[in-house]
Scaffold this motif. Sequence first.
Motif, PDB file in Angstrom:
ATOM      1  N   ASN A 139      14.269 -56.527   8.492  1.00  0.00           N
ATOM      2  CA  ASN A 139      13.895 -55.757   7.294  1.00  0.00           C
ATOM      3  C   ASN A 139      14.181 -56.527   6.008  1.00  0.00           C
ATOM      4  OD1 ASN A 139      16.564 -55.752   7.630  1.00  0.00           O
ATOM      5  ND2 ASN A 139      16.825 -53.547   7.718  1.00  0.00           N
TER       6      ASN A 139
ATOM      7  N   ALA B 118      16.339 -57.476   4.129  1.00  0.00           N
ATOM      8  CA  ALA B 118      17.695 -57.329   3.590  1.00  0.00           C
ATOM      9  C   ALA B 118      17.899 -58.113   2.294  1.00  0.00           C
ATOM     10  CB  ALA B 118      18.739 -57.750   4.634  1.00  0.00           C
ATOM     11  N   LEU B 119      16.931 -58.026   1.397  1.00  0.00           N
ATOM     12  CA  LEU B 119      17.096 -58.664   0.090  1.00  0.00           C
ATOM     13  C   LEU B 119      18.022 -57.801  -0.767  1.00  0.00           C
ATOM     14  CD1 LEU B 119      13.415 -59.728  -0.614  1.00  0.00           C
ATOM     15  CD2 LEU B 119      15.278 -61.090   0.351  1.00  0.00           C
ATOM     16  N   PHE B 120      18.651 -58.440  -1.774  1.00  0.00           N
ATOM     17  CA  PHE B 120      19.518 -57.686  -2.666  1.00  0.00           C
ATOM     18  C   PHE B 120      18.644 -57.007  -3.719  1.00  0.00           C
ATOM     19  CE2 PHE B 120      22.096 -61.619  -1.596  1.00  0.00           C
ATOM     20  CZ  PHE B 120      22.624 -61.050  -0.454  1.00  0.00           C
ATOM     21  N   PRO B 121      18.568 -55.669  -3.681  1.00  0.00           N
ATOM     22  CA  PRO B 121      17.581 -54.983  -4.533  1.00  0.00           C
ATOM     23  C   PRO B 121      17.880 -55.091  -6.031  1.00  0.00           C
ATOM     24  CG  PRO B 121      19.000 -53.393  -3.432  1.00  0.00           C
ATOM     25  CD  PRO B 121      19.326 -54.737  -2.845  1.00  0.00           C
ATOM     26  N   HIS B 122      19.154 -55.344  -6.366  1.00  0.00           N
ATOM     27  CA  HIS B 122      19.527 -55.364  -7.783  1.00  0.00           C
ATOM     28  C   HIS B 122      19.459 -56.768  -8.369  1.00  0.00           C
ATOM     29  CE1 HIS B 122      23.044 -56.238  -5.398  1.00  0.00           C
ATOM     30  NE2 HIS B 122      23.662 -56.720  -6.440  1.00  0.00           N
ATOM     31  N   MET B 123      18.940 -57.726  -7.601  1.00  0.00           N
ATOM     32  CA  MET B 123      18.852 -59.101  -8.099  1.00  0.00           C
ATOM     33  C   MET B 123      17.404 -59.568  -8.097  1.00  0.00           C
ATOM     34  SD  MET B 123      21.937 -61.045  -6.182  1.00  0.00           S
ATOM     35  CE  MET B 123      23.600 -60.401  -6.150  1.00  0.00           C
TER      36      MET B 123
END
Lengths: 263, 354
Positions: free
Chosen positions: B85, B87-92
């Motif tokens: 999925n 798993a990227l950092f959504p806030h970056m």
Amino acid sequence: MDGGLILKRAYVAAFFLFIFFPLGVTVLISLDPRDYVFGLPPSISFRWYQSFIENDTFVNGLTTSLIVASISMIISTSVGIFASYSITRSGKGFMKNLGTYFLSPLLVPTLVTGIALLMYLKQLGMLNSLINLVVGHTVITLPYSVRVLTAVFSTLDPSIEEAAMSLGASPLKVFSKIVLPMIRPGLMAATIFTFSESLNDYAVSIFLSDSNSYTFSVALFSYLKAVFDPSIAVASVLLMAITVVLIYAIEKTFGLDKVVGMW
Amino acid sequence: MVEEKVVVENVSKRFGRTVAVDGISFKVMKGEFLTLLGPSGCGKTTTLRLVAGFYKPDKGNIIIDGKVMNDIPVYKRNIGIVFQNYALFPHMTVFENVAFGLRMRKTPEDEVRRRVKTMLETVGLAGMEERYPRQLSGGQQQRVALARALVIEPDVLLLDEPLSNLDLKLRLQMRKEIRRIQKRLGITAIYVTHDQGEALSMSDRVAVMNQGKIIQIGSPTEIYEKPVDSFVADFIGEANLIDGRVEMVEGERVGVRVGDTLLETTADHLRLKKGDEVFVVARPERIRPSREGIEAVVEDAEFLGQVRRYYLRLTGLDATIKMDLVNYVGEEINVGQKIRLNLGRFAVVKKDGG
């Protein structure tokens, strides 16, 4: 327009009237220049606001309430963060059940919690009422922060944390650089929620207050028992105003439905 | 010299009473692309997570670059992981996502900028630096995840079903893309999938897993042409398993009786003896109608676009097999007709437990 729709709208209107009418009346009374409460105010005056500010009991109570609310808010949210994180990250078993444990103060009437705490703290020899108030308010606000924060954590994808770890972030770094920024809105909601819960409490405060430290709500009730004048209405308007501002802040940062609706 | 980059040595892992990984061993050479292939629950993802360090093996060793890693936590191993999925950092932003691993390594800022830029160019995302993950398509997000894992120059790249959330067209394109980047950077990769098409098309070697064990490990061709048992034969590609008995063994040559026909093939890797009960593994696309050979009755026919598929009942045997014909120009084949078959090149596997 068909009759069903009219009926529905009338029902909703009646409902809102029922809820908000008493509040509107309170605001009106607070602006009454007379010494007694009877019917509509003949003119508008801020006289009772003046006398409210000059009343030491009210000001002391409000100061204590703000101190207690701030400290218990900080304790509840910081305990809540770690408790909720562990609860949501440990699939099942003991830790999962701990979630129910943290919510249990919600099931017991706060009056009962108040009496129980009073007896328990006396037994322990804790006589400082300010500390006792903080303890009591932490007990009753913790469920709110745990509830909000478990809801937040359960929406986080654990593989995001795993990805950060694989890139060389220690557990502490994962928490500070990844987890905390992602839950910031929920964290805001939790602090606001616990703060307003504490500010509005009476049942627990009445048992844990004494003449040195008493909360705003306690000051209000004891004044009400002695005199009934519009300064009570002023106090109520003030509490309402604080709560409205806080609820608005929750709605803006996190969405009220998520806080109240989960589980 | 070919280096052993990752060595998994007799590793076992159980969760409660379930044995997820049961004493498996394999090696991955430097620059090699190894795929762990198997049905869901076969232990392939657990194996990957053991190599990553999310789990600790109950038994055995995980060795990376000659060092035993069992007690080294994930964040001290130098590995890159691409998740299903993303798993990227959504806030970056994309840039900060890719830079994260370098920042954790305290890389100087100008080097971070340079390396992130180069890596984003490699995965074809130049100019996307300031976007947030939610502004990207699934395929782009997967490229960011790939770039983020690769920019730290990991000892080994681990990919956990990275393409299963993409649609078919993008999946086929990303297969090539991942393989191209992996080859270009010469990186060692372990890839987990349940999709045999992915496994066969991308890998240097494939390890077929079932019930916590590696059943067979070898090149895609080996796995396809010389399956070691009926599970592998059945799992990889389409296969007809036909009952047979070994009647003759002469060196590499083996004679197998199917019904009243004797078929000859070579099977050097199985140590067959006369009298062994076996399956003949016949691929549907290799079977052809013929003047001689096994007799069968056409039971049904299906039109599948490029392919015409026939279901054939073998005379004297309790078995129906599939035959796929592409661009067939011979005599017309009708349902109910009796025909003879040439099985083409086929493999032989021992029956389970044999």
